[in-house]
Design a protein around this motif. Structure first.
Motif, short mmCIF file in Angstrom:
data_model
loop_
_atom_site.label_atom_id
_atom_site.label_comp_id
_atom_site.label_asym_id
_atom_site.label_seq_id
_atom_site.Cartn_x
_atom_site.Cartn_y
_atom_site.Cartn_z
N TYR A 1 52.41 28.57 30.92
CA TYR A 1 52.91 27.89 32.43
C TYR A 1 54.26 27.32 32.70
N ALA A 2 53.72 25.75 31.35
CA ALA A 2 54.72 24.78 31.04
C ALA A 2 55.85 25.37 29.86
N GLY A 3 55.95 26.85 29.65
CA GLY A 3 56.97 27.52 29.06
C GLY A 3 57.23 27.29 27.45
N GLU A 4 55.81 27.25 27.29
CA GLU A 4 55.43 26.28 25.97
C GLU A 4 54.44 28.12 25.59
N HIS A 5 54.83 28.86 25.23
CA HIS A 5 53.90 30.39 24.88
C HIS A 5 53.26 29.32 23.45
N ARG A 6 52.24 29.03 23.74
CA ARG A 6 51.47 28.17 21.95
C ARG A 6 49.77 28.00 22.76
N THR B 1 50.46 18.47 30.57
CA THR B 1 51.29 19.50 30.67
C THR B 1 51.27 21.36 30.89
N GLY B 2 49.70 21.75 31.05
CA GLY B 2 49.90 22.97 31.62
C GLY B 2 49.59 22.50 32.67
#
Length: 114
Positions: free
Chosen positions: A77-82, A102-103
């Motif tokens: 959701y935060a544009g960070e696929h991790r 952040t998420g």
């Protein structure tokens, strides 16, 4: 919150996690304990959010897949696929808190409000 493994069933919040919540003024129910995710949870909830890829696999195993596309990685959701940094192994609860904050902020922005 529900677990995909039996490791924490019935256990209260982990003391270092509780300390981080207190540090940031976040209230929590100290009487709550971990519970196992059930297959019926898949139909009950609109979204199922996982902290890491291992949990995604566990959720899909319990739910019998993800035919409705409900299962998501929080930081997507935060544009960070991790994965969220796992404090269980690192003992770095500050980084885990920052990742989750952040998420969650991004998730709250992404879901429709009525």
């Amino acid at each position: 919150s529900a677990a995909v493994s039996e490791d924490e069933w019935g256990n209260p919040i982990y003391p270092p996690a509780a300390a981080i919540l207190r540090r940031y003024g976040i209230s929590y129910d100290g009487q709550r304990t971990a519970r196992q995710m059930k297959a019926s949870d898949y139909d009950k909830y609109d979204l199922i959010i996982a902290m890491d890829e291992a949990n995604i696999r566990g959720i899909q195993r319990i739910a019998g897949g993800d035919p409705k596309g409900k299962i998501h990685l929080l930081l997507d959701y935060a544009g960070e696929h991790r994965n969220v940094a796992d404090p269980w192994y690192t003992r770095d609860f500050e980084t885990a808190y920052a990742d989750i904050l952040t998420g969650c902020r991004a998730l709250l922005t992404a879901i429709p409000h009525s």
